[in-house]
Design an enzyme around this catalytic site. Sequence first.
Site, PDB file in Angstrom:
ATOM      1  CG  HIS A  42      -0.243   0.609   2.387  1.00  0.00           C
ATOM      2  ND1 HIS A  42      -0.057   1.886   2.778  1.00  0.00           N
ATOM      3  CD2 HIS A  42       0.236  -0.271   3.393  1.00  0.00           C
ATOM      4  CE1 HIS A  42       0.528   1.947   4.012  1.00  0.00           C
ATOM      5  NE2 HIS A  42       0.508   0.662   4.528  1.00  0.00           N
ATOM      6  CB  CYS A  43       1.311   4.040  -1.840  1.00  0.00           C
ATOM      7  SG  CYS A  43       0.008   4.365  -3.070  1.00  0.00           S
ATOM      8  CG  ASN A  44      -0.016   8.500   1.341  1.00  0.00           C
ATOM      9  OD1 ASN A  44       1.014   8.018   1.193  1.00  0.00           O
ATOM     10  ND2 ASN A  44      -0.499   8.785   2.645  1.00  0.00           N
TER      11      ASN A  44
END
Length: 217
Positions: free
Chosen positions: A157-159
Amino acid sequence: MTESPSSSEGGGKSSLLSQLQHFNKKSLNKTDTAIKTEDGKIIREFRDDSGNCRTEVTNKKQYGFVPDVLMDFQVGEIRDNLIFGSQDVAAEWGILERYGVTHIVNIGTYVKNYFENKVKYLNVKVNDTPDTKVLGHFDRTFKFIDEGRQDGCVFIHCNAGVSRASAFTIGYLMKTENMTFKDAFAYVKSKRPSAKPNVGFVEQLTEYEKTLDLSKE
């Protein structure tokens, strides 16, 4: 007596000229302009009491991404033991537990590791800007993903789960499953329609393809 057209027009011009001569720009209503830069800064442009143009950064944190305020729990299921998505999923143990997540690749900015007592984390510091280099992070990250998939399930995941997480997921499929960039991108997007690496990441992934010994079958 009725005024002639020429007389009326001349009076209008005279009235307008008079207004312009007495115009004071300080009497105008003040307006602000908000500008969001590529790296997430929000800059306010305005005029001070003297009429001079000023600028100031209004958001205190200097984000390397464009903040996303909408909740997004949609998970891109790449394989039985490999998924990717947004920071919102990263904070929901119920979702992670449902997929049997044992390892998390955290590429988010200002996103903490929520479940360090339950999950093994790898933090990768990468900004979501076209000039950010990502290829140098691939080997270490892909090794972590391989190990995690042997033990359970890996969540990347990132943002927003749009650019960085998808770029790493695409790169991983290219490296481990002999996929071209085009095929890997299409596959990842089919699993999470919002997936869209920024233009700089796309260029790097295209170059990355040239370094891999991809089958032409």
